[in-house]
Design a protein around this motif. Structure first.
Motif, PDB file in Angstrom:
ATOM      1  N   UNK A  18     -36.935 -32.558  33.283  1.00  0.00           N
ATOM      2  CA  UNK A  18     -38.033 -33.504  33.070  1.00  0.00           C
ATOM      3  C   UNK A  18     -39.207 -32.884  32.302  1.00  0.00           C
ATOM      4  N   UNK A  19     -39.399 -31.576  32.429  1.00  0.00           N
ATOM      5  CA  UNK A  19     -40.557 -30.938  31.803  1.00  0.00           C
ATOM      6  C   UNK A  19     -40.244 -29.501  31.437  1.00  0.00           C
ATOM      7  N   UNK A  20     -41.110 -28.911  30.628  1.00  0.00           N
ATOM      8  CA  UNK A  20     -40.907 -27.535  30.187  1.00  0.00           C
ATOM      9  C   UNK A  20     -41.022 -26.568  31.358  1.00  0.00           C
ATOM     10  N   UNK A  21     -40.325 -25.435  31.221  1.00  0.00           N
ATOM     11  CA  UNK A  21     -40.404 -24.398  32.248  1.00  0.00           C
ATOM     12  C   UNK A  21     -41.816 -23.837  32.346  1.00  0.00           C
ATOM     13  N   UNK A  22     -42.250 -23.584  33.593  1.00  0.00           N
ATOM     14  CA  UNK A  22     -43.550 -22.964  33.824  1.00  0.00           C
ATOM     15  C   UNK A  22     -43.352 -21.727  34.697  1.00  0.00           C
ATOM     16  N   UNK A  23     -43.990 -20.631  34.321  1.00  0.00           N
ATOM     17  CA  UNK A  23     -43.847 -19.403  35.106  1.00  0.00           C
ATOM     18  C   UNK A  23     -44.412 -19.623  36.498  1.00  0.00           C
ATOM     19  N   UNK A  30     -38.558  -9.325  38.668  1.00  0.00           N
ATOM     20  CA  UNK A  30     -37.756 -10.469  38.245  1.00  0.00           C
ATOM     21  C   UNK A  30     -38.627 -11.722  38.229  1.00  0.00           C
ATOM     22  N   UNK A  31     -38.689 -12.395  37.088  1.00  0.00           N
ATOM     23  CA  UNK A  31     -39.531 -13.570  36.947  1.00  0.00           C
ATOM     24  C   UNK A  31     -38.820 -14.852  37.361  1.00  0.00           C
ATOM     25  N   UNK A  58     -31.410 -17.732  33.035  1.00  0.00           N
ATOM     26  CA  UNK A  58     -31.825 -18.400  31.807  1.00  0.00           C
ATOM     27  C   UNK A  58     -31.382 -17.668  30.545  1.00  0.00           C
ATOM     28  N   UNK A  59     -30.795 -16.491  30.723  1.00  0.00           N
ATOM     29  CA  UNK A  59     -30.337 -15.738  29.556  1.00  0.00           C
ATOM     30  C   UNK A  59     -29.264 -16.523  28.805  1.00  0.00           C
ATOM     31  N   UNK A  60     -29.427 -16.592  27.511  1.00  0.00           N
ATOM     32  CA  UNK A  60     -28.491 -17.283  26.608  1.00  0.00           C
ATOM     33  C   UNK A  60     -28.432 -18.797  26.871  1.00  0.00           C
ATOM     34  N   UNK A  61     -29.475 -19.345  27.518  1.00  0.00           N
ATOM     35  CA  UNK A  61     -29.531 -20.784  27.752  1.00  0.00           C
ATOM     36  C   UNK A  61     -30.797 -21.353  27.128  1.00  0.00           C
TER      37      UNK A  61
END
Length: 218
Positions: A18-23, A30-31, A58-61
């Motif tokens: 639904x929305x952009x990733x937020x830290x 590890x984040x 999230x690597x390579x995604x």
């Protein structure tokens, strides 16, 4: 005693980002990031559910807004101070993630299984239309002496069954995670729109004492 946390808390969700990733936060370097998934119900209503995902997954995604995902993980809870008050925050902690590649994966887009303990006296009520509802708070154990406290709601026959459950009683339940909008009214007359998250129970059963004792022996 139940030790395998994946056997006591298991979530599968299929939906649209639904929305952009937020830290969110970092643990031991590890984040972790937050976003939400939009998941359709059988009706025209959709649930918008928060998820938390590790940067490792999230690597390579290219996980962007509008992408369709299938995730599996656990429903976690934590306390957060919001405007001076302590609030229970729920999020699905992602353990596996993949893009949707077939319609078959979308047949049951919102599933949860919990094996936990009643930690608050069940609250039974009826709606103005006569529908029976019981609110529950379930404690689900996980490693390192931690627990997740998960609000659940039972309907109809399940509500009548749940109202008789006692604090400390172990139960297993199946259902879906739902988001629900409501209005909170303050003493000064101000009204604020809020969103609550809870598990809507479709099936539940109590675990008898004999079964618990047998599990401890194993």
């Amino acid at each position: 005693m139940v030790n395998n946390t994946m056997d006591t808390n298991n979530v599968v969700l299929v939906g649209k980002v639904r929305e952009e990733l937020k830290f969110s936060h970092s643990i031991y370097g590890e984040g972790f990031y937050n976003t939400t998934l939009e998941i359709p119900r059988l009706s025209d209503v959709t649930d918008v559910l928060p998820i938390t995902i590790s940067e490792r997954l999230l690597q390579n995604m290219e996980l962007e807004e509008g992408v369709d995902l299938m995730i599996s993980g656990q429903l976690r809870s934590y306390n957060k101070m919001v405007e001076g008050s302590n609030r229970l925050i729920l999020t699905t902690f992602v353990r596996e993630v993949d893009f949707i590649i077939s319609e078959e994966e979308n047949k049951n887009p919102n599933q949860i299984y919990l094996d936990g303990f009643i930690c608050k006296k069940p609250s039974y009520r009826t709606t103005p239309f006569g529908r029976e509802i019981t609110d529950l708070l379930i404690a689900v154990n996980r490693p390192y002496n931690k627990s997740d406290y998960i609000p659940c709601i039972a309907w109809g026959r399940n509500a009548r069954f749940a109202q008789g459950l006692e604090i400390g009683q172990r139960i297993k339940l199946w259902g879906r995670i739902q988001s629900r909008e409501y209005q909170k009214k303050y003493p000064n007359g101000e009204v604020e729109n809020k969103i609550a998250y809870e598990v809507s129970i479709s099936k539940m059963e109590s675990v008898e004492k004999e079964e618990i004792e047998e599990s401890v022996k194993d």
